[in-house]
Motif scaffolding. Structure first.
Motif, mmCIF file in Angstrom:
data_model
loop_
_atom_site.group_PDB
_atom_site.id
_atom_site.type_symbol
_atom_site.label_atom_id
_atom_site.label_comp_id
_atom_site.label_asym_id
_atom_site.label_seq_id
_atom_site.Cartn_x
_atom_site.Cartn_y
_atom_site.Cartn_z
ATOM 1 N N ASN A 162 0.841 -1.195 0.000
ATOM 2 C CA ASN A 162 0.000 0.000 0.000
ATOM 3 C C ASN A 162 0.879 1.250 0.000
ATOM 4 O O ASN A 162 1.889 1.310 0.713
ATOM 5 N N VAL A 163 0.501 2.245 -0.807
ATOM 6 C CA VAL A 163 1.229 3.504 -0.865
ATOM 7 C C VAL A 163 0.234 4.653 -0.920
ATOM 8 O O VAL A 163 -0.926 4.484 -1.348
ATOM 9 N N TYR A 164 0.681 5.813 -0.471
ATOM 10 C CA TYR A 164 -0.143 7.021 -0.558
ATOM 11 C C TYR A 164 0.187 7.766 -1.847
ATOM 12 O O TYR A 164 1.328 7.737 -2.330
ATOM 13 N N GLY A 165 -0.825 8.432 -2.381
ATOM 14 C CA GLY A 165 -0.616 9.207 -3.585
ATOM 15 C C GLY A 165 -1.396 10.503 -3.570
ATOM 16 O O GLY A 165 -2.409 10.627 -2.876
ATOM 17 N N ILE A 166 -0.914 11.479 -4.324
ATOM 18 C CA ILE A 166 -1.597 12.758 -4.512
ATOM 19 C C ILE A 166 -2.144 12.786 -5.940
ATOM 20 O O ILE A 166 -1.397 12.586 -6.897
ATOM 21 N N VAL A 167 -3.458 13.010 -6.070
ATOM 22 C CA VAL A 167 -4.084 13.058 -7.394
ATOM 23 C C VAL A 167 -3.569 14.275 -8.155
ATOM 24 O O VAL A 167 -3.615 15.402 -7.667
ATOM 25 N N LYS A 168 -3.057 14.051 -9.374
ATOM 26 C CA LYS A 168 -2.554 15.144 -10.200
ATOM 27 C C LYS A 168 -3.494 15.453 -11.355
ATOM 28 O O LYS A 168 -3.650 16.600 -11.758
ATOM 29 N N GLN A 169 -4.118 14.418 -11.921
ATOM 30 C CA GLN A 169 -4.991 14.641 -13.074
ATOM 31 C C GLN A 169 -6.026 13.525 -13.152
ATOM 32 O O GLN A 169 -5.711 12.348 -12.968
ATOM 33 N N VAL A 170 -7.261 13.906 -13.431
ATOM 34 C CA VAL A 170 -8.354 12.950 -13.576
ATOM 35 C C VAL A 170 -8.828 12.977 -15.025
ATOM 36 O O VAL A 170 -9.091 14.047 -15.583
ATOM 37 N N SER A 171 -8.916 11.788 -15.645
ATOM 38 C CA SER A 171 -9.371 11.712 -17.036
ATOM 39 C C SER A 171 -10.432 10.623 -17.168
ATOM 40 O O SER A 171 -10.778 9.951 -16.196
ATOM 41 N N LYS A 172 -10.901 10.426 -18.394
ATOM 42 C CA LYS A 172 -11.939 9.418 -18.635
ATOM 43 C C LYS A 172 -11.416 7.999 -18.456
ATOM 44 O O LYS A 172 -12.191 7.084 -18.170
ATOM 45 N N ILE A 173 -10.105 7.802 -18.641
ATOM 46 C CA ILE A 173 -9.570 6.444 -18.561
ATOM 47 C C ILE A 173 -8.962 6.124 -17.206
ATOM 48 O O ILE A 173 -8.642 4.963 -16.930
ATOM 49 N N GLY A 174 -8.805 7.141 -16.343
ATOM 50 C CA GLY A 174 -8.247 6.870 -15.034
ATOM 51 C C GLY A 174 -7.669 8.099 -14.368
ATOM 52 O O GLY A 174 -7.964 9.237 -14.762
ATOM 53 N N VAL A 175 -6.822 7.862 -13.379
ATOM 54 C CA VAL A 175 -6.282 8.947 -12.562
ATOM 55 C C VAL A 175 -4.753 8.842 -12.517
ATOM 56 O O VAL A 175 -4.196 7.762 -12.267
ATOM 57 N N GLU A 176 -4.089 9.960 -12.771
ATOM 58 C CA GLU A 176 -2.633 10.038 -12.625
ATOM 59 C C GLU A 176 -2.317 10.556 -11.234
ATOM 60 O O GLU A 176 -2.931 11.522 -10.753
ATOM 61 N N LEU A 177 -1.330 9.914 -10.576
ATOM 62 C CA LEU A 177 -0.977 10.287 -9.215
ATOM 63 C C LEU A 177 0.530 10.463 -9.070
ATOM 64 O O LEU A 177 1.297 9.950 -9.880
ATOM 65 N N HIS A 178 0.900 11.164 -8.024
ATOM 66 C CA HIS A 178 2.282 11.193 -7.572
ATOM 67 C C HIS A 178 2.335 10.375 -6.295
ATOM 68 O O HIS A 178 1.646 10.676 -5.325
ATOM 69 N N LEU A 179 3.161 9.334 -6.275
ATOM 70 C CA LEU A 179 3.174 8.377 -5.183
ATOM 71 C C LEU A 179 4.343 8.606 -4.237
ATOM 72 O O LEU A 179 5.447 8.944 -4.662
ATOM 73 N N ALA A 180 4.071 8.389 -2.953
ATOM 74 C CA ALA A 180 5.129 8.391 -1.938
ATOM 75 C C ALA A 180 5.574 6.948 -1.720
ATOM 76 O O ALA A 180 4.784 6.023 -1.865
ATOM 77 N N PRO A 181 6.840 6.718 -1.384
ATOM 78 C CA PRO A 181 7.323 5.345 -1.163
ATOM 79 C C PRO A 181 6.522 4.628 -0.085
ATOM 80 O O PRO A 181 5.921 5.256 0.790
ATOM 81 N N SER A 182 6.516 3.307 -0.148
ATOM 82 C CA SER A 182 5.784 2.491 0.816
ATOM 83 C C SER A 182 6.227 2.823 2.238
ATOM 84 O O SER A 182 7.418 2.920 2.524
ATOM 85 N N GLY A 183 5.250 3.011 3.121
ATOM 86 C CA GLY A 183 5.552 3.327 4.508
ATOM 87 C C GLY A 183 5.666 4.806 4.789
ATOM 88 O O GLY A 183 5.849 5.201 5.936
ATOM 89 N N GLN A 184 5.556 5.632 3.739
ATOM 90 C CA GLN A 184 5.631 7.078 3.925
ATOM 91 C C GLN A 184 4.320 7.735 3.515
ATOM 92 O O GLN A 184 3.601 7.233 2.648
ATOM 93 N N GLU A 185 4.031 8.861 4.133
ATOM 94 C CA GLU A 185 2.811 9.602 3.810
ATOM 95 C C GLU A 185 3.192 11.012 3.375
ATOM 96 O O GLU A 185 3.940 11.703 4.069
ATOM 97 N N PRO A 186 2.723 11.449 2.194
ATOM 98 C CA PRO A 186 3.108 12.782 1.705
ATOM 99 C C PRO A 186 2.475 13.894 2.543
ATOM 100 O O PRO A 186 1.379 13.754 3.085
ATOM 101 N N THR A 187 3.210 15.005 2.678
ATOM 102 C CA THR A 187 2.710 16.180 3.381
ATOM 103 C C THR A 187 2.799 17.379 2.458
ATOM 104 O O THR A 187 3.333 17.309 1.348
ATOM 105 N N GLU A 188 2.287 18.502 2.919
ATOM 106 C CA GLU A 188 2.331 19.726 2.112
ATOM 107 C C GLU A 188 3.771 20.152 1.840
ATOM 108 O O GLU A 188 4.066 20.757 0.816
ATOM 109 N N ASP A 189 4.676 19.825 2.757
ATOM 110 C CA ASP A 189 6.090 20.194 2.571
ATOM 111 C C ASP A 189 6.736 19.410 1.435
ATOM 112 O O ASP A 189 7.797 19.788 0.936
#
Length: 616
Positions: A401-428
């Motif tokens: 399991n990994v956390y991701g930030i949604v960057k773009q939503v389209s008809k075929i799916g969602v592009e994300l920026h992912l943080a490595p496993s065990g980490q959670e992205p923050t605003e910083d």
């Protein structure tokens, strides 16, 4: 010598004493002799051996290299130490002597071949290249115009496809005699000069070695405490494309372990994982006596021709797959189905022990293979994808399991920026570089509308992309499986590996050209990966594979600490999947209504129609 007077004539002239030969009877082909240049011509040197013997040194034998201007290199009265190349007697009874001034021949301490009679196998000697062709190989000439040939099969083991670009006329080469026939004046040669006494091991034996020079499409390899062998490009992996990539990436002095001796006499080794697993299962024969009809054996495609496919096994044992036995479907050209260097499984149809010939079949319907071989092949293929992936597999392991930030939503799916496993992205972390991920619409969380900037938890379902993209899923069932503690997950994997042969119901989560990823609910949503390409190519019997298909799988082995390798079961396909399997092309709905009411006249050749693609 005067027998009547019982007297012998002698000379005390120094020039006569120092002359190596006074008559032709004193000259022995292959022996050294001193000569003096009498005349320099563009095409030859006229030389004298003593006062009574004249001969020639042809331009090709003036030196080891080509002499473009003999007059600048040689002078009249110059002394040369040469060897007698040959003595010919013309139709008029006059003798014609030729000498060689090639230092490689003159200084050679190897045995010299001067006649077709009594040539012993494994004799290593020097000769001169006198011609080469792509079809015939390389022609080598020795003393007295005795000649032999290095066949193309031998050259291919050295990685040489076109000998005309590698072996130049006039070059001195070291060769080993493979066989000879004095009556037919035929000599088979090899450029692999290590004799049988300098073996690298028995066929099937595992050895280690260090890569040496690159020779065409092969590497020389120094086997530890043994002779130097050959590792051809096609033996780097089971799949030809992977072999080519690994061969290009290989460097001199690379140490390679667990290489398997493939041919004792040719000193060829192999790094093919499935071939090694097949040997452990006693499925790679080394003699015609090891083969009987009805067996399934594993070998390497050595050639693909218009009459069929030739498959090589240990110690150059070879079988033929006629065109009719290449595939279950219609075969126009065998090259469309198999490639040289491909590891294949073959069914033995017929064996002729007296002529050491066997007829084989590569039809998938005739083959049954042990799980160990399927596992070795599957792991090998996946390992190559892992090696070529630009994803950091340690940070984004498949199934985690990994956390991701949604960057773009389209008809075929969602592009994300992912943080490595065990980490959670923050605003910083907004300005940091993230791993690009993608979630197809089939894997989005039901009923959840996403927008750019949303933070989501997802599960990695594929990390082997050479495009640097990680495929993820937001499905709650899969994400829940990724949160199961490590101890429970490990227990489920051990249970699956212990129950050999057991089949599990699984759901297709992702479909790739060479493999599919499935989840097994009864194993705590454990993700498994199953190849859709087998030893003999695409597994057409698997039917149409789509996301959410329910299939049965058999666990083969563990790929790593978190991923299991599985085999898809083709024995139970639902009605719709079987219908798609029969159609080898793309499935298209032409909007013709109920399938039961359709007729052959609904669509005619040449008709213009509008259709919606359902499956590719």
């Amino acid at each position: 010598c005067d027998a009547v007077d019982n007297a012998i004539g002698v000379s005390i002239d120094n020039s006569v004493i120092e002359a190596g030969a006074l008559t032709l009877d004193d000259l022995k082909v292959g022996e050294p002799v001193s000569v003096k240049i009498v005349k320099v011509e563009p095409r030859y040197l006229l030389v004298a051996a003593g006062k009574h013997i004249l001969g020639r040194i042809p331009s090709v034998h003036m030196a080891d290299v080509t002499i473009s201007d003999p007059a600048a290199r040689f002078k009249v009265d110059q002394q040369l130490n040469v060897r007698v190349l040959g003595i010919k007697v013309g139709d008029d009874g006059r003798s014609f002597v030729q000498f060689t001034n090639k230092r490689s021949l003159v200084n050679s301490q190897l045995a010299r071949i001067t006649t077709y009679e009594g040539i012993e196998p494994d004799t290593v000697t020097h000769g001169v290249i006198t011609g080469s062709t792509v079809d015939k190989g390389v022609f080598v000439t020795f003393y007295n115009n005795v000649s032999g040939r290095v066949l193309m099969d031998d050259l291919r083991l050295l990685g040489v496809k076109d000998p005309t670009t590698v072996y130049k006329v006039g070059t001195v080469v070291k060769t080993r005699v493979v066989s000879s026939n004095a009556q037919r004046k035929q000599v088979a040669l090899s450029f692999r000069t290590a004799t049988r006494n300098a073996a690298i091991g028995a066929a099937g034996e595992l050895v280690s070695g260090k890569l040496g020079a690159r020779i065409g499409d092969a590497f020389s390899i120094k086997v530890a405490d043994r002779a130097t062998g050959i590792l051809p490009a096609m033996h780097f992996a089971d799949v030809p494309a992977v072999s080519e990539a690994k061969f290009k990436a290989a460097k001199r002095n690379l140490v390679m372990d667990d290489l398997m001796v493939f041919d004792e006499s040719s000193l060829v080794v192999s790094a093919k994982p499935a071939l090694k697993a097949a040997h452990e299962a006693n499925l790679v024969p080394s003699s015609i006596d090891d083969v009987s009809p009805g067996m399934t054996i594993v070998g390497v495609v050595s050639n693909v021709t218009s009459i069929g496919v030739f498959v090589a096994f240990f110690n150059n044992l070879t079988g033929l797959v006629p065109l009719a036995n290449v595939s279950d479907g219609f075969v126009k050209d065998a090259k469309e189905h198999f490639s040289r260097g491909q590891t294949v499984a073959a069914f033995v149809c017929e064996v002729k022990a007296d002529s050491k010939r066997m007829t084989l079949s590569l039809k998938a319907s005739a083959l049954t293979l042990p799980s160990a071989i399927l596992s070795a092949f599957g792991k090998g293929v996946l390992a190559e994808f892992a090696a070529s992936s630009s994803v950091d597999l340690a940070k984004f392991p498949l199934g985690a399991n990994v956390y991701g930030i949604v960057k773009q939503v389209s008809k075929i799916g969602v592009e994300l920026h992912l943080a490595p496993s065990g980490q959670e992205p923050t605003e910083d972390d907004a300005d940091k570089e993230f791993q690009v991920g993608f979630c197809t619409k089939e894997h989005l969380k039901d009923g959840e509308a996403l927008k750019s900037g949303d933070k989501v938890l997802c599960r990695v379902v594929d990390n082997l992309s050479d495009k640097g993209i990680v495929d993820v899923s937001m499905r709650s069932t899969l994400v829940k499986g990724g949160t199961i503690n490590a101890k429970t997950a490990e227990s489920a994997r051990k249970k699956a590996l212990k129950d050999t042969g057991k089949k599990y119901n699984a759901t297709v989560e992702l479909v790739k050209p060479h493999y599919v990823v499935l989840s097994v609910a009864s194993l705590s949503s454990q993700l498994v990966i199953a190849p859709v390409v087998g030893l003999n190519g695409k597994l057409d019997s698997l039917g149409g594979l789509e996301i959410d298909n329910d299939r049965e799988v058999e666990i083969l082995s563990a790929v790593n600490k978190t991923l299991l390798l599985a085999k898809l079961d083709a024995s139970r396909l639902d009605k719709e999947q079987r219908k798609r399997t029969r159609s080898r092309g793309t499935s298209i709905d032409f909007g013709l209504g109920d399938s039961k009411k359709r007729s052959r006249q609904s669509i005619t050749v040449g008709s213009m129609v509008t259709g919606k693609i359902l499956n590719v």
